[in-house]
Design a protein around this motif. Structure first.
Motif, mmCIF file in Angstrom:
data_model
loop_
_atom_site.group_PDB
_atom_site.id
_atom_site.type_symbol
_atom_site.label_atom_id
_atom_site.label_comp_id
_atom_site.label_asym_id
_atom_site.label_seq_id
_atom_site.Cartn_x
_atom_site.Cartn_y
_atom_site.Cartn_z
ATOM 1 N N UNK A 165 65.514 98.039 69.072
ATOM 2 C CA UNK A 165 65.645 98.983 67.941
ATOM 3 C C UNK A 165 64.809 98.529 66.751
ATOM 4 N N UNK A 166 64.132 99.497 66.139
ATOM 5 C CA UNK A 166 63.236 99.197 65.033
ATOM 6 C C UNK A 166 61.814 98.904 65.452
ATOM 7 N N UNK A 167 61.595 98.761 66.746
ATOM 8 C CA UNK A 167 60.272 98.441 67.255
ATOM 9 C C UNK A 167 59.387 99.668 67.404
ATOM 10 N N UNK A 168 58.199 99.431 67.954
ATOM 11 C CA UNK A 168 57.194 100.493 68.107
ATOM 12 C C UNK A 168 56.629 100.508 69.524
ATOM 13 N N UNK A 169 56.218 101.686 69.936
ATOM 14 C CA UNK A 169 55.485 101.866 71.184
ATOM 15 C C UNK A 169 54.435 102.943 70.968
ATOM 16 N N UNK A 170 53.368 102.874 71.755
ATOM 17 C CA UNK A 170 52.338 103.918 71.711
ATOM 18 C C UNK A 170 52.141 104.453 73.119
ATOM 19 N N UNK A 171 52.379 105.749 73.273
ATOM 20 C CA UNK A 171 52.155 106.413 74.550
ATOM 21 C C UNK A 171 50.772 107.062 74.561
ATOM 22 N N UNK A 172 50.161 107.071 75.731
ATOM 23 C CA UNK A 172 48.877 107.736 75.920
ATOM 24 C C UNK A 172 48.975 108.674 77.110
ATOM 25 N N UNK A 173 48.218 109.745 77.075
ATOM 26 C CA UNK A 173 48.179 110.689 78.193
ATOM 27 C C UNK A 173 46.750 111.217 78.296
ATOM 28 N N UNK A 174 46.110 110.927 79.424
ATOM 29 C CA UNK A 174 44.729 111.333 79.640
ATOM 30 C C UNK A 174 44.664 112.420 80.702
ATOM 31 N N UNK A 175 43.976 113.498 80.378
ATOM 32 C CA UNK A 175 43.765 114.585 81.334
ATOM 33 C C UNK A 175 42.424 114.398 82.009
ATOM 34 N N UNK A 176 42.392 114.636 83.319
ATOM 35 C CA UNK A 176 41.151 114.484 84.068
ATOM 36 C C UNK A 176 41.064 115.554 85.144
ATOM 37 N N UNK A 177 39.856 115.714 85.690
ATOM 38 C CA UNK A 177 39.659 116.688 86.741
ATOM 39 C C UNK A 177 38.776 117.821 86.271
ATOM 40 N N UNK A 178 38.977 118.980 86.886
ATOM 41 C CA UNK A 178 38.181 120.153 86.577
ATOM 42 C C UNK A 178 38.741 120.841 85.329
ATOM 43 N N UNK A 179 38.142 120.553 84.176
ATOM 44 C CA UNK A 179 38.645 121.056 82.899
ATOM 45 C C UNK A 179 37.528 121.738 82.136
ATOM 46 N N UNK A 180 37.778 122.998 81.758
ATOM 47 C CA UNK A 180 36.836 123.729 80.911
ATOM 48 C C UNK A 180 37.186 123.527 79.439
#
Length: 121
Positions: free
Chosen positions: A14-29
């Motif tokens: 409790x009181x701590x920090x986290x950083x989430x990441x989410x990368x999209x890949x593939x056939x993207x216009x």
């Protein structure tokens, strides 16, 4: 094919920090809004934060002032910086992206596989 891959979850005090990441890949216009949702198994998925392609952010009341959503359009990646974490922030966190795969198809939602965040001493 389009894939959203999340990373950054884990156990934090409790009181701590986290950083989430989410990368999209593939056939993207193009990618419109991206965002984060969270869910306890068996319950409804709830919105945490969203961000438009232009950078306009929206937050749930429960996280406003503690979490910050951002994105890197060149990398097709969305981030969630989580500070001042509380035990009630313990959920599986999912990213979502509104993706148009080609110029001739409609935009649809794609989801990541989820990453567990546990806040506990």
């Amino acid at each position: 094919q389009v894939q959203l891959v999340e990373s950054g979850g884990g156990l934090v005090q409790p009181g701590g920090s986290l950083r989430l990441s989410c990368a999209a890949s593939g056939s993207i216009f193009s990618i419109n809004a991206m965002g984060w949702y969270r869910q306890v198994p068996g319950d409804q998925r709830e919105l945490v934060a969203t961000i438009t392609r232009g950078g306009l952010a929206n937050y749930a009341d429960s996280v406003r002032g503690r979490f910050t959503v951002s994105r890197d359009n060149a990398k097709n990646t969305v981030y969630l910086q989580m500070n001042s974490l509380k035990p009630e922030d313990t959920f599986v966190y999912y990213c979502k992206a509104e993706i148009q795969r080609t110029a001739w198809v409609l935009t649809r939602d794609y989801w990541g596989q989820g990453t567990q965040v546990t806040v506990s001493s």
